[in-house]
Scaffold this motif. Structure first.
Motif, PDB file in Angstrom:
ATOM      1  N   LEU A   1       0.796  -1.233   0.000  1.00  0.00           N
ATOM      2  CA  LEU A   1       0.000   0.000   0.000  1.00  0.00           C
ATOM      3  C   LEU A   1       0.822   1.274   0.000  1.00  0.00           C
ATOM      4  O   LEU A   1       0.261   2.357   0.109  1.00  0.00           O
ATOM      5  CB  LEU A   1      -0.987   0.015   1.175  1.00  0.00           C
ATOM      6  CG  LEU A   1      -0.524   0.556   2.539  1.00  0.00           C
ATOM      7  CD1 LEU A   1      -1.721   0.794   3.424  1.00  0.00           C
ATOM      8  CD2 LEU A   1       0.468  -0.333   3.187  1.00  0.00           C
ATOM      9  N   GLY A   2       2.126   1.158  -0.148  1.00  0.00           N
ATOM     10  CA  GLY A   2       2.922   2.371  -0.337  1.00  0.00           C
ATOM     11  C   GLY A   2       2.872   3.370   0.800  1.00  0.00           C
ATOM     12  O   GLY A   2       2.862   4.573   0.575  1.00  0.00           O
ATOM     13  N   MET A   3       2.854   2.891   2.057  1.00  0.00           N
ATOM     14  CA  MET A   3       2.975   3.844   3.169  1.00  0.00           C
ATOM     15  C   MET A   3       4.424   3.998   3.596  1.00  0.00           C
ATOM     16  O   MET A   3       4.771   4.911   4.320  1.00  0.00           O
ATOM     17  CB  MET A   3       2.151   3.394   4.376  1.00  0.00           C
ATOM     18  CG  MET A   3       0.724   3.865   4.310  1.00  0.00           C
ATOM     19  SD  MET A   3      -0.143   3.799   5.878  1.00  0.00           S
ATOM     20  CE  MET A   3       0.351   5.345   6.648  1.00  0.00           C
ATOM     21  N   ASN A   4       5.266   3.053   3.183  1.00  0.00           N
ATOM     22  CA  ASN A   4       6.689   3.189   3.503  1.00  0.00           C
ATOM     23  C   ASN A   4       7.438   3.490   2.200  1.00  0.00           C
ATOM     24  O   ASN A   4       6.827   3.909   1.219  1.00  0.00           O
ATOM     25  CB  ASN A   4       7.209   1.944   4.227  1.00  0.00           C
ATOM     26  CG  ASN A   4       7.300   0.751   3.297  1.00  0.00           C
ATOM     27  OD1 ASN A   4       6.802   0.794   2.182  1.00  0.00           O
ATOM     28  ND2 ASN A   4       7.940  -0.303   3.729  1.00  0.00           N
TER      29      ASN A   4
ATOM     30  N   ARG B   1      -2.288   2.356  -5.642  1.00  0.00           N
ATOM     31  CA  ARG B   1      -2.136   1.567  -4.427  1.00  0.00           C
ATOM     32  C   ARG B   1      -0.659   1.329  -4.079  1.00  0.00           C
ATOM     33  O   ARG B   1      -0.242   1.413  -2.939  1.00  0.00           O
ATOM     34  CB  ARG B   1      -2.857   0.228  -4.611  1.00  0.00           C
ATOM     35  CG  ARG B   1      -2.718  -0.740  -3.452  1.00  0.00           C
ATOM     36  CD  ARG B   1      -3.618  -0.381  -2.302  1.00  0.00           C
ATOM     37  NE  ARG B   1      -3.463  -1.344  -1.212  1.00  0.00           N
ATOM     38  CZ  ARG B   1      -4.068  -1.241  -0.035  1.00  0.00           C
ATOM     39  NH1 ARG B   1      -4.866  -0.226   0.217  1.00  0.00           N
ATOM     40  NH2 ARG B   1      -3.888  -2.139   0.898  1.00  0.00           N
TER      41      ARG B   1
ATOM     42  N   ASP C   1      -8.887   4.214  -1.069  1.00  0.00           N
ATOM     43  CA  ASP C   1      -7.528   4.627  -1.477  1.00  0.00           C
ATOM     44  C   ASP C   1      -7.599   5.868  -2.376  1.00  0.00           C
ATOM     45  O   ASP C   1      -6.665   6.665  -2.406  1.00  0.00           O
ATOM     46  CB  ASP C   1      -6.817   3.508  -2.261  1.00  0.00           C
ATOM     47  CG  ASP C   1      -6.099   2.519  -1.349  1.00  0.00           C
ATOM     48  OD1 ASP C   1      -6.794   1.772  -0.649  1.00  0.00           O
ATOM     49  OD2 ASP C   1      -4.853   2.498  -1.349  1.00  0.00           O
ATOM     50  N   GLN C   2      -8.688   6.004  -3.136  1.00  0.00           N
ATOM     51  CA  GLN C   2      -8.843   7.192  -3.985  1.00  0.00           C
ATOM     52  C   GLN C   2      -9.318   8.377  -3.139  1.00  0.00           C
ATOM     53  O   GLN C   2      -8.895   9.508  -3.345  1.00  0.00           O
ATOM     54  CB  GLN C   2      -9.851   6.955  -5.121  1.00  0.00           C
ATOM     55  CG  GLN C   2      -9.608   5.710  -5.949  1.00  0.00           C
ATOM     56  CD  GLN C   2      -8.150   5.512  -6.314  1.00  0.00           C
ATOM     57  OE1 GLN C   2      -7.452   6.414  -6.749  1.00  0.00           O
ATOM     58  NE2 GLN C   2      -7.663   4.297  -6.117  1.00  0.00           N
TER      59      GLN C   2
ATOM     60  N   ALA D   1      -2.993   6.323   0.778  1.00  0.00           N
ATOM     61  CA  ALA D   1      -2.324   5.810   1.984  1.00  0.00           C
ATOM     62  C   ALA D   1      -1.250   6.748   2.514  1.00  0.00           C
ATOM     63  O   ALA D   1      -1.068   6.856   3.725  1.00  0.00           O
ATOM     64  CB  ALA D   1      -1.715   4.447   1.677  1.00  0.00           C
ATOM     65  N   ARG D   2      -0.562   7.445   1.613  1.00  0.00           N
ATOM     66  CA  ARG D   2       0.558   8.258   2.107  1.00  0.00           C
ATOM     67  C   ARG D   2       0.100   9.420   2.979  1.00  0.00           C
ATOM     68  O   ARG D   2       0.920  10.054   3.641  1.00  0.00           O
ATOM     69  CB  ARG D   2       1.402   8.751   0.934  1.00  0.00           C
ATOM     70  CG  ARG D   2       0.678   9.632  -0.060  1.00  0.00           C
ATOM     71  CD  ARG D   2       1.571   9.878  -1.285  1.00  0.00           C
ATOM     72  NE  ARG D   2       0.985  10.844  -2.201  1.00  0.00           N
ATOM     73  CZ  ARG D   2       0.040  10.563  -3.096  1.00  0.00           C
ATOM     74  NH1 ARG D   2      -0.456   9.335  -3.180  1.00  0.00           N
ATOM     75  NH2 ARG D   2      -0.421  11.492  -3.902  1.00  0.00           N
TER      76      ARG D   2
ATOM     77  N   LYS E   1      -0.642   9.269   7.755  1.00  0.00           N
ATOM     78  CA  LYS E   1       0.365   9.270   8.819  1.00  0.00           C
ATOM     79  C   LYS E   1       0.046  10.237   9.950  1.00  0.00           C
ATOM     80  O   LYS E   1       0.776  10.298  10.939  1.00  0.00           O
ATOM     81  CB  LYS E   1       1.737   9.589   8.226  1.00  0.00           C
ATOM     82  CG  LYS E   1       2.199   8.500   7.253  1.00  0.00           C
ATOM     83  CD  LYS E   1       3.513   8.857   6.611  1.00  0.00           C
ATOM     84  CE  LYS E   1       3.743   8.048   5.360  1.00  0.00           C
ATOM     85  NZ  LYS E   1       4.829   7.084   5.465  1.00  0.00           N
TER      86      LYS E   1
ATOM     87  N   ARG F   1      -9.988   2.373   6.322  1.00  0.00           N
ATOM     88  CA  ARG F   1      -9.507   3.660   6.859  1.00  0.00           C
ATOM     89  C   ARG F   1     -10.645   4.659   7.096  1.00  0.00           C
ATOM     90  O   ARG F   1     -11.313   5.099   6.162  1.00  0.00           O
ATOM     91  CB  ARG F   1      -8.435   4.240   5.934  1.00  0.00           C
ATOM     92  CG  ARG F   1      -8.897   4.481   4.522  1.00  0.00           C
ATOM     93  CD  ARG F   1      -7.760   4.885   3.584  1.00  0.00           C
ATOM     94  NE  ARG F   1      -6.863   3.747   3.326  1.00  0.00           N
ATOM     95  CZ  ARG F   1      -5.992   3.700   2.337  1.00  0.00           C
ATOM     96  NH1 ARG F   1      -5.869   4.719   1.510  1.00  0.00           N
ATOM     97  NH2 ARG F   1      -5.214   2.643   2.167  1.00  0.00           N
TER      98      ARG F   1
END
Lengths: 470, 209
Positions: free
Chosen positions: A415-418, A439, B22-23, B27-28, B31, B82
């Motif tokens: 999921l590309g958080m890191n 994603r 996700d759209q 995800a980024r 945090k 989420r």
């Protein structure tokens, strides 16, 4: 037993966990195990703090860091400041609230859905939740396990309970024998391609049939993991001797007499003959081939030797709208065969396929071979224990010789958080569970497939039907 | 949680099916450790290009369409659990999402945050879209007490379903957690009578001892 006494597995577990019911409203469901990770918990802990209350049952709560963790140099501080902040926040919250944390550096650290089963935290007959939609994974043990949002994480932390409306029930039977080269990942991609990504919304799914019974626990977890990808709240499989053997001796599993007592109870956890499901489907295992997705949701899958469908082939009217948009994003065309298409990235890992069995399968296949020069092949174990086991079995050496990079555990390029991302426009064969736009990183193009299909593609440098190589 | 009874507003049309979370919020952007500020990144990759320049063809960048109601295609909010997706939609300023079908977890997350998911028939959704595209000033009246959504100034109206318990919570601004906290005695009583719980929990303590 009268017809009305006959219960599905789901009903048996649900009924055993209802604390009270609200008239015309939801049930108050007791939660046996709550898994916590760094992304969906900080606001929940902050909520408790604001209310001045603690975690109600710390012994039922287990935390780990997985989404944000780097997969190299885990012994060093996390470089990315926001990731570090979130992981530090988890550590701080767990210390403050007395929650058991298997964070970076701990021998039990790993992806939340990998460590639950391997530590014997996940047991049949339980209710389990986590602020992550792939909590459905734990259903492989015959548990009611489902993903929740952060407000619900707070509810469970505060009271060990959740307000839940009882979902409808669905049974999916897979009967017969799987062909060689076909894995459980192919079974679930096949099912989702049949039902579409919204096809099980509102349902809890039980997987049954001879093909399911013959699967190992790890293969069953792969199937239950992706139940959410067809909209289901969760999926579950009745526990049997395979389950009980898997649990025996695990760190937190009942031992000795307790284990025997538990197994005696677990043996009652099955769907009674004649119990009625709201809907039921049956598929022939022999019809399942290695699968691959071509679009931007997990329901857009085909057998690897089929071609990308035409708009006219899309059965569900509602899926037509997304079809052109998906293909444009993926850079693919109706009628195109994916076989032979050059691919530069391969990712083997995620809560779907990062267990020791997956690594063993891939190692067995790539042993003595070498990846193609155009391929970047990343293998990320699901936990420290899987990593350790891979090393003990010499699997790490096989991967190194084959040119694959074996990393440290985490969610990684799922999921590309890191830092592990796929560059814009590049194709990646991934064993993860989602091929949504962006994603694996903005603009990344994900094709979901089994670990064997991913391995075969890595060796050939292009999409390959693994059946031709075994 | 903010109380919700009724709103009348223009709407933003997003006639795309299967919009995954996700759209809604990539995800980024997950945090953060608070619930605020996610609105800036709502539909981030549909809204902005790599250089952070707004994409003119995306509806949120179209000044003609504004309002507190988001109208979207079928199966809205599928994918990741989420809750940040609901926070982002709320934070951006939407109070209602109308679709012909919602993913389960998203629906729950929205309700827990005072964001009302209104499920209408596919036919009525098509009517709503047609009205908005014919006249961007079309207002929608969403009445939670009556459980209706009406195209303002017309007799085009549809009733929607909502769990009665959730309806009461939204109208009064109650959270589930307040109710659950009031049940502490019942929960403790359940724990004492659950044979299974003692079996699996004691064994865990034994291991830890």
């Amino acid at each position: 037993m009268s017809t009305s006494d006959k219960k599905t597995l789901f009903q048996k577990i649900w009924d055993a966990h209802v604390v009270t019911s609200i008239p015309d409203g939801p049930d108050v469901l007791y939660i046996d195990r709550h898994l916590v990770h760094e992304v969906t918990s900080p606001q929940a802990f902050a909520g408790l703090e604001k209310r001045g209350i603690g975690v109600f049952r710390t012994q039922n709560t287990v935390a780990t860091a997985d989404h944000n963790v780097p997969t190299i140099n885990q012994h060093l501080p996390i470089v990315e400041p926001l990731s570090k902040f979130q992981v530090d926040k988890l550590t701080e919250n767990c210390a403050k609230f007395g929650v058991n944390l298997y964070g970076l550096g701990h021998p039990f650290q790993g992806i939340v859905h990998v460590i639950g089963p391997e530590l014997g935290i996940t047991l049949p007959g339980m209710t389990m939740v986590c602020g992550d939609s792939h909590t459905s994974t734990h259903g492989a043990f015959g548990t009611i396990a489902f993903g929740i949002g952060t407000s619900e994480v707070e509810q469970v932390l505060a009271t060990q309970c959740l307000m839940q409306n009882k979902p409808k029930t669905m049974r999916i039977n897979i009967e017969g024998e799987l062909a060689s080269g076909v894995l459980s990942k192919d079974i679930i991609l096949y099912i989702i391609s049949k039902l579409t990504m919204g096809g099980a919304t509102g349902y809890f799914v039980e997987y049954a049939g001879s093909a399911i019974r013959s699967l190992s626990m790890e293969a069953r977890m792969t199937i239950c993991n992706m139940s959410i990808e067809m909209g289901a709240r969760g999926g579950l499989i009745a526990p049997d001797d395979t389950t009980f053997e898997y649990i025996r001796g695990r760190e937190f599993a009942p031992k000795g007499e307790k284990y025997e007592e538990a197994v005696a109870y677990w043996r009652t956890l099955f769907t009674d003959e004649g119990a009625v499901f709201d809907v039921e489907y049956t598929y022939d295992a022999a019809d399942i081939a290695p699968m691959i997705t071509y679009g931007t949701n997990p329901g857009m899958g085909i057998k690897i030797d089929e071609t990308v469908p035409n708009l006219a082939d899309i059965k569900e009217e509602s899926n037509k709208a997304s079809f052109d948009k998906s293909l444009a994003y993926m850079g693919l065309h109706p009628g195109e065969s994916l076989l032979g298409k050059e691919i530069n990235y391969v990712f083997i890992g995620s809560c779907t396929n990062s267990r020791i069995e997956d690594l063993r399968l891939v190692a067995q296949f790539v042993k003595g071979k070498h990846k193609a020069p155009n391929i970047n092949a990343l293998i990320v174990p699901g936990s420290k224990q899987v990593e350790q086991q891979a090393r003990e079995e010499g699997i790490d050496q096989i991967f190194r010789e084959a040119g694959f990079e074996l990393r440290e555990p985490g969610c990684s390029a799922c999921l590309g958080m890191n830092e592990d991302k796929v560059p814009k426009g590049e194709y990646c064969i991934s064993t993860s569970n989602r091929n949504f736009e962006g994603r694996q990183g903005p603009g990344a193009r994900t094709l979901l497939a089994s670990p064997l299909t991913a391995a075969a593609t890595a060796i050939a440098g292009k999409i390959t039907d693994v059946r031709e190589l075994i | 949680m903010e109380k919700f009874k009724k709103i009348t507003s223009t709407a933003v049309p997003l006639p795309i099916e299967d919009i995954d979370t996700d759209q809604i919020i990539p995800a980024r952007f997950l945090k953060a450790t608070t619930r605020e500020g996610f609105g800036d990144n709502l539909f981030r990759d549909w809204r902005y290009d790599n250089q952070n320049t707004p994409k003119p063809d995306f509806v949120l960048n179209n000044p003609l369409y504004t309002g507190k109601v988001l109208v979207a295609g079928k199966n809205f909010g599928c994918g990741s659990s989420r809750e940040h997706a609901a926070w982002a939609i709320n934070d951006y300023g939407f109070k209602v999402v109308i679709s012909s079908f919602f993913a389960d977890i998203f629906k729950g997350n929205a309700l827990n945050n005072g964001l009302l998911p209104v499920q209408v028939s596919e036919e009525f959704l098509a009517v709503i879209f047609a009205h908005i595209f014919a006249d961007r000033n079309t207002e929608l009246e969403v009445n939670l007490e009556a459980q209706t959504v009406r195209i303002a100034g017309t007799d085009q109206v549809e009733k929607f379903d909502i769990n009665q318990y959730k309806k009461t919570c939204l109208i009064n601004g109650y959270d589930d957690i307040d109710y659950l906290l009031s049940l502490k005695k019942e929960i403790e009583a359940y724990e004492k009578t659950s044979k299974y719980l003692s079996l699996v929990n004691q064994s865990q303590e034994e291991v830890e001892a």
